[in-house]
Design a protein around this motif. Structure first.
Motif, PDB file in Angstrom:
ATOM      1  N   VAL A 141       0.845  -1.199   0.000  1.00 38.36           N
ATOM      2  CA  VAL A 141       0.000   0.000   0.000  1.00 38.36           C
ATOM      3  C   VAL A 141       0.887   1.258   0.000  1.00 38.36           C
ATOM      4  O   VAL A 141       0.604   2.230  -0.712  1.00 38.36           O
ATOM      5  CB  VAL A 141      -0.983  -0.028   1.198  1.00 38.36           C
ATOM      6  CG1 VAL A 141      -1.650   1.321   1.399  1.00 38.36           C
ATOM      7  CG2 VAL A 141      -2.046  -1.104   0.966  1.00 38.36           C
ATOM      8  N   THR A 142       1.970   1.221   0.747  1.00 41.09           N
ATOM      9  CA  THR A 142       2.914   2.355   0.731  1.00 41.09           C
ATOM     10  C   THR A 142       3.466   2.554  -0.679  1.00 41.09           C
ATOM     11  O   THR A 142       3.537   3.679  -1.186  1.00 41.09           O
ATOM     12  CB  THR A 142       4.067   2.102   1.727  1.00 41.09           C
ATOM     13  OG1 THR A 142       3.512   1.926   3.024  1.00 41.09           O
ATOM     14  CG2 THR A 142       5.051   3.267   1.744  1.00 41.09           C
ATOM     15  N   LYS A 143       3.850   1.464  -1.310  1.00 41.89           N
ATOM     16  CA  LYS A 143       4.380   1.569  -2.680  1.00 41.89           C
ATOM     17  C   LYS A 143       3.316   2.123  -3.634  1.00 41.89           C
ATOM     18  O   LYS A 143       3.591   3.009  -4.442  1.00 41.89           O
ATOM     19  CB  LYS A 143       4.861   0.193  -3.165  1.00 41.89           C
ATOM     20  CG  LYS A 143       6.194  -0.216  -2.557  1.00 41.89           C
ATOM     21  CD  LYS A 143       6.591  -1.641  -2.954  1.00 41.89           C
ATOM     22  CE  LYS A 143       6.934  -1.778  -4.424  1.00 41.89           C
ATOM     23  NZ  LYS A 143       8.220  -1.196  -4.810  1.00 41.89           N
ATOM     24  N   LEU A 144       2.083   1.606  -3.519  1.00 36.34           N
ATOM     25  CA  LEU A 144       1.009   2.086  -4.399  1.00 36.34           C
ATOM     26  C   LEU A 144       0.759   3.576  -4.195  1.00 36.34           C
ATOM     27  O   LEU A 144       0.559   4.331  -5.147  1.00 36.34           O
ATOM     28  CB  LEU A 144      -0.283   1.293  -4.143  1.00 36.34           C
ATOM     29  CG  LEU A 144      -0.275  -0.160  -4.625  1.00 36.34           C
ATOM     30  CD1 LEU A 144      -1.509  -0.896  -4.104  1.00 36.34           C
ATOM     31  CD2 LEU A 144      -0.239  -0.218  -6.160  1.00 36.34           C
ATOM     32  N   PHE A 145       0.788   4.004  -2.931  1.00 37.59           N
ATOM     33  CA  PHE A 145       0.561   5.424  -2.641  1.00 37.59           C
ATOM     34  C   PHE A 145       1.683   6.278  -3.245  1.00 37.59           C
ATOM     35  O   PHE A 145       1.441   7.373  -3.736  1.00 37.59           O
ATOM     36  CB  PHE A 145       0.467   5.665  -1.132  1.00 37.59           C
ATOM     37  CG  PHE A 145      -0.837   5.197  -0.508  1.00 37.59           C
ATOM     38  CD1 PHE A 145      -1.855   4.670  -1.282  1.00 37.59           C
ATOM     39  CD2 PHE A 145      -1.047   5.303   0.861  1.00 37.59           C
ATOM     40  CE1 PHE A 145      -3.054   4.240  -0.707  1.00 37.59           C
ATOM     41  CE2 PHE A 145      -2.242   4.887   1.441  1.00 37.59           C
ATOM     42  CZ  PHE A 145      -3.243   4.350   0.656  1.00 37.59           C
ATOM     43  N   HIS A 146       2.897   5.779  -3.205  1.00 35.35           N
ATOM     44  CA  HIS A 146       4.009   6.546  -3.777  1.00 35.35           C
ATOM     45  C   HIS A 146       3.969   6.556  -5.301  1.00 35.35           C
ATOM     46  O   HIS A 146       4.310   7.547  -5.934  1.00 35.35           O
ATOM     47  CB  HIS A 146       5.347   6.001  -3.269  1.00 35.35           C
ATOM     48  CG  HIS A 146       5.674   6.493  -1.902  1.00 35.35           C
ATOM     49  ND1 HIS A 146       5.669   5.687  -0.789  1.00 35.35           N
ATOM     50  CD2 HIS A 146       5.981   7.727  -1.455  1.00 35.35           C
ATOM     51  CE1 HIS A 146       5.966   6.406   0.280  1.00 35.35           C
ATOM     52  NE2 HIS A 146       6.148   7.654  -0.100  1.00 35.35           N
ATOM     53  N   ILE A 147       3.549   5.454  -5.877  1.00 33.89           N
ATOM     54  CA  ILE A 147       3.515   5.371  -7.347  1.00 33.89           C
ATOM     55  C   ILE A 147       2.371   6.229  -7.903  1.00 33.89           C
ATOM     56  O   ILE A 147       2.542   6.982  -8.854  1.00 33.89           O
ATOM     57  CB  ILE A 147       3.352   3.898  -7.808  1.00 33.89           C
ATOM     58  CG1 ILE A 147       4.603   3.095  -7.432  1.00 33.89           C
ATOM     59  CG2 ILE A 147       3.101   3.819  -9.310  1.00 33.89           C
ATOM     60  CD1 ILE A 147       4.408   1.576  -7.495  1.00 33.89           C
ATOM     61  N   VAL A 148       1.203   6.121  -7.269  1.00 34.47           N
ATOM     62  CA  VAL A 148      -0.004   6.786  -7.803  1.00 34.47           C
ATOM     63  C   VAL A 148      -0.161   8.203  -7.251  1.00 34.47           C
ATOM     64  O   VAL A 148      -0.638   9.098  -7.946  1.00 34.47           O
ATOM     65  CB  VAL A 148      -1.265   5.932  -7.475  1.00 34.47           C
ATOM     66  CG1 VAL A 148      -2.546   6.643  -7.897  1.00 34.47           C
ATOM     67  CG2 VAL A 148      -1.161   4.558  -8.131  1.00 34.47           C
ATOM     68  N   GLY A 149       0.239   8.407  -6.005  1.00 32.75           N
ATOM     69  CA  GLY A 149       0.041   9.728  -5.383  1.00 32.75           C
ATOM     70  C   GLY A 149      -1.419  10.126  -5.329  1.00 32.75           C
ATOM     71  O   GLY A 149      -1.805  11.220  -5.749  1.00 32.75           O
ATOM     72  N   PRO A 150      -2.299   9.253  -4.816  1.00 30.09           N
ATOM     73  CA  PRO A 150      -3.732   9.558  -4.850  1.00 30.09           C
ATOM     74  C   PRO A 150      -4.116  10.638  -3.837  1.00 30.09           C
ATOM     75  O   PRO A 150      -3.449  10.793  -2.808  1.00 30.09           O
ATOM     76  CB  PRO A 150      -4.387   8.225  -4.448  1.00 30.09           C
ATOM     77  CG  PRO A 150      -3.370   7.575  -3.558  1.00 30.09           C
ATOM     78  CD  PRO A 150      -2.024   7.989  -4.087  1.00 30.09           C
ATOM     79  N   ASP A 151      -5.197  11.352  -4.131  1.00 34.91           N
ATOM     80  CA  ASP A 151      -5.772  12.261  -3.136  1.00 34.91           C
ATOM     81  C   ASP A 151      -6.580  11.459  -2.134  1.00 34.91           C
ATOM     82  O   ASP A 151      -6.634  11.788  -0.957  1.00 34.91           O
ATOM     83  CB  ASP A 151      -6.673  13.286  -3.827  1.00 34.91           C
ATOM     84  CG  ASP A 151      -5.869  14.165  -4.769  1.00 34.91           C
ATOM     85  OD1 ASP A 151      -5.331  15.168  -4.302  1.00 34.91           O
ATOM     86  OD2 ASP A 151      -5.745  13.793  -5.959  1.00 34.91           O
ATOM     87  N   ARG A 152      -7.254  10.412  -2.652  1.00 31.91           N
ATOM     88  CA  ARG A 152      -8.075   9.551  -1.791  1.00 31.91           C
ATOM     89  C   ARG A 152      -7.819   8.092  -2.169  1.00 31.91           C
ATOM     90  O   ARG A 152      -7.581   7.798  -3.343  1.00 31.91           O
ATOM     91  CB  ARG A 152      -9.571   9.846  -1.980  1.00 31.91           C
ATOM     92  CG  ARG A 152      -9.940  11.276  -1.701  1.00 31.91           C
ATOM     93  CD  ARG A 152     -11.448  11.526  -1.842  1.00 31.91           C
ATOM     94  NE  ARG A 152     -11.713  12.954  -1.709  1.00 31.91           N
ATOM     95  CZ  ARG A 152     -11.657  13.828  -2.717  1.00 31.91           C
ATOM     96  NH1 ARG A 152     -11.403  13.405  -3.951  1.00 31.91           N
ATOM     97  NH2 ARG A 152     -11.880  15.099  -2.505  1.00 31.91           N
ATOM     98  N   ALA A 153      -7.902   7.220  -1.160  1.00 33.75           N
ATOM     99  CA  ALA A 153      -7.798   5.782  -1.448  1.00 33.75           C
ATOM    100  C   ALA A 153      -8.949   5.083  -0.752  1.00 33.75           C
ATOM    101  O   ALA A 153      -9.346   5.458   0.360  1.00 33.75           O
ATOM    102  CB  ALA A 153      -6.468   5.225  -0.969  1.00 33.75           C
ATOM    103  N   TYR A 154      -9.495   4.067  -1.417  1.00 34.56           N
ATOM    104  CA  TYR A 154     -10.759   3.448  -1.008  1.00 34.56           C
ATOM    105  C   TYR A 154     -10.542   2.009  -0.550  1.00 34.56           C
ATOM    106  O   TYR A 154      -9.922   1.213  -1.267  1.00 34.56           O
ATOM    107  CB  TYR A 154     -11.753   3.503  -2.189  1.00 34.56           C
ATOM    108  CG  TYR A 154     -12.096   4.929  -2.525  1.00 34.56           C
ATOM    109  CD1 TYR A 154     -11.207   5.710  -3.265  1.00 34.56           C
ATOM    110  CD2 TYR A 154     -13.257   5.522  -2.048  1.00 34.56           C
ATOM    111  CE1 TYR A 154     -11.488   7.044  -3.526  1.00 34.56           C
ATOM    112  CE2 TYR A 154     -13.550   6.852  -2.309  1.00 34.56           C
ATOM    113  CZ  TYR A 154     -12.656   7.613  -3.046  1.00 34.56           C
ATOM    114  OH  TYR A 154     -12.920   8.931  -3.300  1.00 34.56           O
ATOM    115  N   PHE A 155     -11.071   1.707   0.640  1.00 34.19           N
ATOM    116  CA  PHE A 155     -10.915   0.366   1.218  1.00 34.19           C
ATOM    117  C   PHE A 155     -12.259  -0.107   1.766  1.00 34.19           C
ATOM    118  O   PHE A 155     -13.119   0.698   2.110  1.00 34.19           O
ATOM    119  CB  PHE A 155      -9.872   0.381   2.340  1.00 34.19           C
ATOM    120  CG  PHE A 155      -8.479   0.695   1.846  1.00 34.19           C
ATOM    121  CD1 PHE A 155      -7.630  -0.321   1.440  1.00 34.19           C
ATOM    122  CD2 PHE A 155      -8.040   2.011   1.765  1.00 34.19           C
ATOM    123  CE1 PHE A 155      -6.352  -0.036   0.964  1.00 34.19           C
ATOM    124  CE2 PHE A 155      -6.766   2.312   1.286  1.00 34.19           C
ATOM    125  CZ  PHE A 155      -5.928   1.280   0.890  1.00 34.19           C
TER     126      PHE A 155
END
Ligand code: AMP
Length: 297
Positions: A141-155
């Motif tokens: 999830v850390t990697k995905l956040f760094h790659i995508v740089g989302p404003d919001r993430a949905y779980f």
């Protein structure tokens, strides 16, 4: 809709799209990005997250990645269902802009050695049965956040412990992303929708109803004033054990924050279970809040 596997390419393409889809007015504003991380084999639970992301953001990225580092050596990494073609169609219909579907070697190339650990929270419940699982989740999830740089993430709340781990990760590492949590989507009979439900044979599928039925029963007990957590845990165990095809992994009646088991049920409680139905391990939970305002007399 585009499908990209390479993290650098995805980042570059998103940089372009943020400008293209942002506001052209002065001052220019980048388009907002919503990320829905999944392991694919999409179902209604995933699609509910995509729809929410579609509503809230100008760009929606869906990641599909069966993350090897969150699976133990004896677990179902190899067998986990995969169908990128079907997922692509569903994602397109749901309005996804970009699918990020990397190969394992693109996320963890030779020599990879950095991992993220959320201490304490990761060792309980599913973490106790699946050592290293949440280290793998927090890392990807850390990697995905760094790659995508989302404003919001949905779980999804379906994975209640995962939600707590990720919220803590974001808080502790000062990440800028907003975590949006959506309720568990269920089948008509109450079973939480899950990619792993395809493992269940007809008889097992029937037996799996014991999980939502028992949680539903537990909710009624608490709403009727039950505050003795031990008694509730024991009664839940008995109900699940009465189903011959079910084998309990854990039954937890916890505080819903730190995942500490409680003696007495206070204002907020999470009732979480993991149950083997044959060779399939299923998890589910309910969170009840505002209990001190009602019930106990
Ligand atoms: P998975 O592909 O199983 O890793 O799930 C990806 C995301 O979808 C996670 O945030 C899950 O919590 C969420 N999710 C899975 N099943 C459900 C469900 N039945 N209802 C809501 N969200 C779900």
């Amino acid at each position: 809709m585009e499908i990209i596997g390479d993290p650098q390419k995805l980042r570059k393409r998103l940089d372009e799209l943020r400008v293209e889809r942002g506001s052209g007015f002065q001052p220019p504003r980048a388009a907002t990005v919503g990320l829905v991380p999944t392991m694919g084999y999409l179902h209604e639970g995933h699609l509910a997250l995509v729809r929410a992301a579609r509503q809230d953001n100008e760009l929606v990225v869906l990641s599909i990645f069966v993350n090897p580092v969150q699976f133990g050596p004896q677990e179902d990494y190899e067998e986990y269902p995969r169908d990128l073609k079907r997922d692509t169609n569903l994602a397109q219909e749901a309005g996804v802009d970009l699918i990020f579907a990397p190969k394992a070697a693109q996320m963890y190339p030779e020599g990879y050695r950095t991992f993220v650990e959320v201490e304490g929270l990761s060792d309980k419940l599913c973490g106790a049965s699946r050592p290293g699982h949440f280290r793998g989740v927090a890392t990807v999830v850390t990697k995905l956040f760094h790659i995508v740089g989302p404003d919001r993430a949905y779980f999804g709340q379906k994975d209640g412990q995962q939600v707590l781990v990720i919220k803590r990760l974001v808080q502790d590492l000062n990440m800028r992303v907003e975590i949006v949590v959506l309720p568990t989507v269920r089948e008509k009979d109450g079973l939480a929708v899950s990619s792993r439900n395809v493992y269940l044979g007809a008889e097992e599928r029937q037996a799996a109803r014991v999980i939502p039925d028992t949680l539903h029963w537990a909710e009624a007990q608490v709403r009727a004033g039950e505050r003795d957590a031990d008694r509730l845990r024991e009664a839940i165990r008995e109900r699940i054990a009465a189903e011959p095809l079910a084998r309990i992994d854990y039954v937890s009646v916890n505080d819903g924050h730190e995942l500490e088991e409680v003696d007495r049920i206070g204002d907020r409680v999470m009732v979480a279970v993991a149950v083997w139905i044959g060779k399939t391990r299923l998890i589910d939970n309910i969170v009840l809040e505002g209990l001190s305002r009602c019930g106990e007399s």
